[in-house]
Scaffold this motif. Structure first.
Motif, PDB file in Angstrom:
ATOM      1  N   ASN A  46       0.704  -1.157  -0.062  1.00 56.68           N
ATOM      2  CA  ASN A  46       0.119   0.003  -0.032  1.00 56.68           C
ATOM      3  C   ASN A  46       0.819   1.218   0.089  1.00 56.68           C
ATOM      4  O   ASN A  46       0.582   2.237  -0.710  1.00 56.68           O
ATOM      5  N   LYS A 104       1.987   1.492  -3.368  1.00 57.84           N
ATOM      6  CA  LYS A 104       1.252   1.937  -4.211  1.00 57.84           C
ATOM      7  C   LYS A 104       0.572   3.459  -4.289  1.00 57.84           C
ATOM      8  O   LYS A 104       0.657   4.166  -5.204  1.00 57.84           O
ATOM      9  N   TYR A 105       0.627   4.139  -2.701  1.00 60.50           N
ATOM     10  CA  TYR A 105       0.079   5.253  -2.554  1.00 60.50           C
ATOM     11  C   TYR A 105       1.050   6.286  -2.515  1.00 60.50           C
ATOM     12  O   TYR A 105       0.820   7.288  -1.597  1.00 60.50           O
ATOM     13  N   ASP A 109       5.242   6.111   5.065  1.00 62.27           N
ATOM     14  CA  ASP A 109       5.544   6.452   3.697  1.00 62.27           C
ATOM     15  C   ASP A 109       5.443   8.105   3.472  1.00 62.27           C
ATOM     16  O   ASP A 109       4.680   8.549   4.734  1.00 62.27           O
ATOM     17  N   ILE A 133      -4.094  10.138   3.625  1.00 63.89           N
ATOM     18  CA  ILE A 133      -5.388   9.919   3.907  1.00 63.89           C
ATOM     19  C   ILE A 133      -5.990  11.071   4.644  1.00 63.89           C
ATOM     20  O   ILE A 133      -5.603  11.287   5.868  1.00 63.89           O
ATOM     21  N   LEU A 188     -11.057   2.785   7.634  1.00 65.74           N
ATOM     22  CA  LEU A 188     -10.288   2.052   6.369  1.00 65.74           C
ATOM     23  C   LEU A 188     -10.524   0.602   6.366  1.00 65.74           C
ATOM     24  O   LEU A 188     -10.160  -0.086   5.504  1.00 65.74           O
ATOM     25  N   TYR A 203     -13.714  -0.964   1.734  1.00 65.32           N
ATOM     26  CA  TYR A 203     -13.771   0.377   1.866  1.00 65.32           C
ATOM     27  C   TYR A 203     -12.543   1.014   1.106  1.00 65.32           C
ATOM     28  O   TYR A 203     -11.380   0.816   1.216  1.00 65.32           O
ATOM     29  N   VAL A 230     -10.912   5.080  -0.170  1.00 65.03           N
ATOM     30  CA  VAL A 230     -10.997   6.355   0.160  1.00 65.03           C
ATOM     31  C   VAL A 230     -11.489   7.009  -1.023  1.00 65.03           C
ATOM     32  O   VAL A 230     -12.272   7.970  -0.923  1.00 65.03           O
ATOM     33  N   ARG A 246      -8.527   6.608  -7.237  1.00 67.44           N
ATOM     34  CA  ARG A 246      -7.331   6.344  -6.448  1.00 67.44           C
ATOM     35  C   ARG A 246      -7.220   4.697  -6.676  1.00 67.44           C
ATOM     36  O   ARG A 246      -6.028   4.352  -7.101  1.00 67.44           O
ATOM     37  N   ASN A 247      -8.062   3.975  -6.536  1.00 67.10           N
ATOM     38  CA  ASN A 247      -8.311   2.625  -6.438  1.00 67.10           C
ATOM     39  C   ASN A 247      -8.101   1.740  -7.789  1.00 67.10           C
ATOM     40  O   ASN A 247      -7.305   1.036  -8.110  1.00 67.10           O
ATOM     41  N   GLY A 250      -6.408  -2.300  -6.346  1.00 68.27           N
ATOM     42  CA  GLY A 250      -6.410  -2.944  -5.163  1.00 68.27           C
ATOM     43  C   GLY A 250      -7.758  -3.690  -5.008  1.00 68.27           C
ATOM     44  O   GLY A 250      -8.547  -3.411  -5.640  1.00 68.27           O
ATOM     45  N   THR A 251      -7.861  -4.547  -3.994  1.00 71.20           N
ATOM     46  CA  THR A 251      -8.944  -5.101  -3.849  1.00 71.20           C
ATOM     47  C   THR A 251      -9.974  -4.554  -2.688  1.00 71.20           C
ATOM     48  O   THR A 251     -11.054  -5.001  -2.521  1.00 71.20           O
ATOM     49  N   GLY A 252      -9.367  -3.758  -1.922  1.00 74.98           N
ATOM     50  CA  GLY A 252     -10.019  -3.200  -0.868  1.00 74.98           C
ATOM     51  C   GLY A 252     -10.175  -4.177   0.371  1.00 74.98           C
ATOM     52  O   GLY A 252     -10.844  -3.643   1.343  1.00 74.98           O
ATOM     53  N   GLY A 269      -6.764  -5.387   1.711  1.00 78.83           N
ATOM     54  CA  GLY A 269      -5.868  -5.387   2.347  1.00 78.83           C
ATOM     55  C   GLY A 269      -5.790  -4.972   3.944  1.00 78.83           C
ATOM     56  O   GLY A 269      -5.309  -5.913   4.589  1.00 78.83           O
ATOM     57  N   LEU A 270      -6.201  -3.864   4.251  1.00 77.06           N
ATOM     58  CA  LEU A 270      -6.373  -3.312   5.789  1.00 77.06           C
ATOM     59  C   LEU A 270      -7.276  -4.186   6.551  1.00 77.06           C
ATOM     60  O   LEU A 270      -6.917  -4.282   7.820  1.00 77.06           O
ATOM     61  N   SER A 278       1.646   8.507   5.396  1.00 81.30           N
ATOM     62  CA  SER A 278       1.019   7.669   6.289  1.00 81.30           C
ATOM     63  C   SER A 278       1.771   6.854   7.184  1.00 81.30           C
ATOM     64  O   SER A 278       2.959   6.664   6.651  1.00 81.30           O
TER      65      SER A 278
HETATM   66  P1  ADP Z   1      -6.623  -1.659  -1.442  1.00 80.56           P
HETATM   67  O1  ADP Z   1      -6.535  -3.070  -2.044  1.00 80.56           O
HETATM   68  O2  ADP Z   1      -7.760  -0.774  -2.172  1.00 80.56           O
HETATM   69  O3  ADP Z   1      -5.461  -1.038  -1.161  1.00 80.56           O
HETATM   70  P2  ADP Z   1      -6.875  -1.488   1.351  1.00 80.56           P
HETATM   71  O4  ADP Z   1      -7.639  -2.160   2.428  1.00 80.56           O
HETATM   72  O5  ADP Z   1      -5.374  -1.999   1.433  1.00 80.56           O
HETATM   73  O6  ADP Z   1      -7.450  -1.657  -0.023  1.00 80.56           O
HETATM   74  O7  ADP Z   1      -6.821  -0.283   1.781  1.00 80.56           O
HETATM   75  C1  ADP Z   1      -8.019   0.698   1.497  1.00 80.56           C
HETATM   76  C2  ADP Z   1      -7.723   2.194   1.078  1.00 80.56           C
HETATM   77  O8  ADP Z   1      -7.007   2.840   2.362  1.00 80.56           O
HETATM   78  C3  ADP Z   1      -7.161   2.194  -0.097  1.00 80.56           C
HETATM   79  O9  ADP Z   1      -8.186   2.064  -0.958  1.00 80.56           O
HETATM   80  C4  ADP Z   1      -6.316   3.188  -0.120  1.00 80.56           C
HETATM   81  O10 ADP Z   1      -7.352   4.428  -0.665  1.00 80.56           O
HETATM   82  C5  ADP Z   1      -6.150   3.739   1.478  1.00 80.56           C
HETATM   83  N1  ADP Z   1      -4.775   3.536   1.727  1.00 80.56           N
HETATM   84  C6  ADP Z   1      -4.123   2.428   2.256  1.00 80.56           C
HETATM   85  N2  ADP Z   1      -2.844   2.439   2.604  1.00 80.56           N
HETATM   86  C7  ADP Z   1      -2.613   3.654   2.209  1.00 80.56           C
HETATM   87  C8  ADP Z   1      -1.302   4.497   2.111  1.00 80.56           C
HETATM   88  N3  ADP Z   1      -0.313   4.000   2.879  1.00 80.56           N
HETATM   89  N4  ADP Z   1      -1.476   5.654   1.843  1.00 80.56           N
HETATM   90  C9  ADP Z   1      -2.474   6.242   1.189  1.00 80.56           C
HETATM   91  N5  ADP Z   1      -3.804   5.727   1.157  1.00 80.56           N
HETATM   92  C10 ADP Z   1      -3.910   4.583   1.805  1.00 80.56           C
END
Ligand code: ADP
Length: 423
Positions: A326, A329-330, A354, A359, A367, A372, A374, A378-379, A384-386, A388-389, A413
Motif C-alpha cells: 500500500n 502503491k499510494y 510513507d 489519507i 479504512l 472500503y 478512500v 485512486r483505487n 487494489g481489492t479493498g 488489504g487493511l 501515512s
Molecule cells: P486496497 O486494496 O484498495 O489498497 P486496502 O484495504 O489495503 O485496500 O486499503 C484501503 C484504502 O486505504 C485504499 O483504497 C487506499 O485508498 C487507502 N490506503 C491504504 N494504505 C494507504 C497508504 N499508505 N497511503 C494512502 N492511502 C492508503
C-alpha cells in the motif's frame, strides 16, 4: 427554652434558695437541697431520653427546659435521616429489581472479589446459585481460566468473549465489567452464541463461495492467457476485449485469494500459531520479494530491537507486506518507504511509514472495513481489492496486537502494528 434561659433559671433558683435558706439560718443546706433536686431532675430526663432512643421512631416524651429543645431537635434529625435512608433503600431496591428483570446476567462483586448480589439470568450462564453463592469469591466459582485471567487483570477496556463449556451446552459468553465505588465491580454477562454462530455461517459461506469460484475462474483465465499468446489470430477489437477480460479475471483471482485468506485468519483467530517470530528476518524476506515484484520501490529498514514476538509468521508476513505494498502503491514512484521494528515502553511496534498521498482524517476510522476505499479513482489506478487493511486488522487481533493508523493528506501515512512485549 434556650440553654441561656435554662442556665439563668437554674442560677436564679440557686440564689433564691440561698436567700430563703439564709432567712431560716440554713443557706448552704438549702442550696445543696436545690442542687440535689436539679441533678435528680436531670437524671430523670436522661433516663427518659435513653428509653425513647430505644424506639426513636415514636414521638419523643414531653420534657422541660432545655431538654425539650434538645429532644425535639434530635427527633427532627432522626426523622430526616430515616427518610433519607428509606429513599436510598427504595433506590437500591428499584435498581436491584431492574437488574433482576434483565435478560443479561448481572453480578455485583465487592472490592475483595466476593459476590454481593446476582440476578437469576446469570445462574445458567456462569453456573452460580443465588443466594447460596453470595459472599463467595467469584473466581472460585467460575471454572473458566480465560474468565478468571480477565477478571483478575483489572483491565476492562475491552469486553471478554469466550467459549464457556462447563454448563449444559457450550455457550459463547460476552462479559463486560464496570468498576464502581471502592473497587467494586458490576459484571454484565450475555449469551452471544447465536451471533457467533451467524458470524461463523457468514464466514463459511464466503469461504465456500470463494473456493467454488476459484476453479472456474482458473479455467477462464487459463484459456484467456492461451488465447492472448497468439494475438495475431484475432482482429484488433477482440484483442482489446480479451486483454481487458484477462485483467479483470486476474483482479477477481486476487479478490478471491484475499477473501479466502481473510476468512482463514478469522477462523484461526482463537488458535493461531504462537511461534517466536524473527521480525528482522521477515523484513529482509519482504525486501527481497518486493525487489522482484516492485523493482522501483525503495525500502528502508530501521531495526532497533532484537526482541521477539510470538504469533503466526505467515499471517504477520501477509500483514506487513500488505502495508508495505500500500505504501508503495499510494506514494509517487521511487519515494522511500520505511519499515521499522522498535520497542516503545511496553509495546513492540512494527511500523510502515510513507511520504505519499496520505489519507484525510474522515476516512481513517473506516479504512479497515472490507472493500472500503478512500476514493474510486485512486483505487482503479492501483487495482487494489479493498481487503488489504481488513486482513491487516484481523492479523493484528489474531496475534494479540492492534493496528494504529496515522495519516495526513498530502504528507504521508504511518501504519503501526502494536504487540505487547513479554516481560
Ligand atoms: P486496497 O486494496 O484498495 O489498497 P486496502 O484495504 O489495503 O485496500 O486499503 C484501503 C484504502 O486505504 C485504499 O483504497 C487506499 O485508498 C487507502 N490506503 C491504504 N494504505 C494507504 C497508504 N499508505 N497511503 C494512502 N492511502 C492508503
Amino acid at each position: 427554652m434556650t440553654w441561656f434561659a435554662a442556665t439563668s433559671r437554674t442560677l436564679l433558683l440557686i440564689i433564691v434558695s440561698a436567700c430563703v435558706g439564709a432567712l431560716y439560718g440554713y443557706p448552704q443546706e438549702a442550696v445543696i437541697l436545690v442542687l440535689l433536686g436539679i441533678s435528680g431532675f436531670s437524671f430523670y430526663q436522661i433516663r427518659r431520653v435513653q428509653l425513647w432512643l430505644q424506639t426513636p421512631e415514636k414521638m419523643p416524651p414531653d420534657a422541660y427546659g432545655a431538654w425539650g429543645d434538645i429532644l425535639s431537635r434530635m427527633y427532627f434529625l432522626q426523622r430526616g435521616s430515616l427518610e433519607a435512608q428509606a429513599q436510598l433503600q427504595d433506590t437500591v431496591e428499584y435498581l436491584q429489581d431492574s437488574f433482576a428483570a434483565m435478560r443479561d446476567g448481572v453480578v455485583m462483586v465487592d472490592a475483595n472479589g466476593c459476590i454481593k448480589w446476582l440476578n437469576r439470568s446469570l445462574e445458567p450462564l456462569l453456573g452460580l446459585r443465588s443466594p447460596e453463592d453470595t459472599g463467595q469469591p467469584l473466581t472460585n466459582l467460575v471454572r473458566a481460566p480465560e474468565f478468571n485471567r480477565y477478571f483478575l487483570a483489572m483491565d476492562y477496556s475491552t469486553p471478554l468473549q469466550y467459549l464457556a463449556i462447563g454448563g449444559e451446552k457450550p455457550l459463547y459468553l460476552r462479559v463486560e465489567v464496570t468498576p464502581f465505588g471502592k473497587a467494586e465491580r458490576l459484571l454484565f454477562v450475555r449469551d452471544v452464541s447465536s451471533a457467533v454462530l451467524m458470524e461463523k455461517m457468514r464466514r463459511e459461506f464466503v469461504a465456500n463461495v470463494s473456493h467454488e469460484l476459484r476453479t472456474p475462474l482458473t479455467v477462464i483465465s487459463g484459456y484467456l492467457g492461451t488465447l492472448l499468446m497468439d494475438t495475431k489470430a484475432f482482429p484488433e477489437r477482440y484483442v482489446k476485449a480479451l486483454t481487458q477480460m484477462g485483467q479483470q479475471a486476474e483482479r477477481m483471482e486476487s479478490l478471491l485469494k484475499d477473501l479466502l485468506w481473510l476468512s482463514r485468519i478469522e477462523s484461526e483467530q482463537y488458535n493461531s500459531a504462537h511461534d517466536a517470530i524473527d521480525v528482522q528476518g521477515l523484513f529482509h524476506e519482504l525486501r527481497d520479494d518486493l525487489a522482484e515484484s516492485h523493482p522501483n520501490s525503495v525500502l528502508v529498514l530501521e531495526i532497533s530491537t532484537d526482541e521477539t514476538i510470538f504469533g503466526d509468521y505467515r499471517q504477520l508476513y501477509s500483514a506487513v507486506s500488505n502495508l508495505a505494498i500500500n505504501a508503495i502503491k499510494y506514494s509517487p514512484e521511487g519515494n522511500p518507504v520505511t519499515l521499522s521494528w522498535t520497542l516503545q515502553g511496553d509495546d513492540l511496534c512494527v511500523q510502515v511509514r510513507d511520504r505519499g498521498l496520505g489519507i484525510d482524517s474522515s476516512h481513517i476510522p473506516r479504512l479497515t472495513e472490507r472493500f472500503y476505499r478512500v476514493d474510486d479513482s485512486r483505487n482503479s489506478a492501483t487495482g487494489g481489492t479493498g481487503l488489504g487493511l481488513a486482513i491487516v486488522k484481523h492479523v493484528a487481533a489474531a496475534n494479540d496486537g492492534q493496528l494504529k493508523i496515522e495519516s495526513k493528506l498530502g504528507e504521508g501515512s504511518t501504519f503501526t502494528l502494536i504487540f505487547p512485549a513479554r516481560g
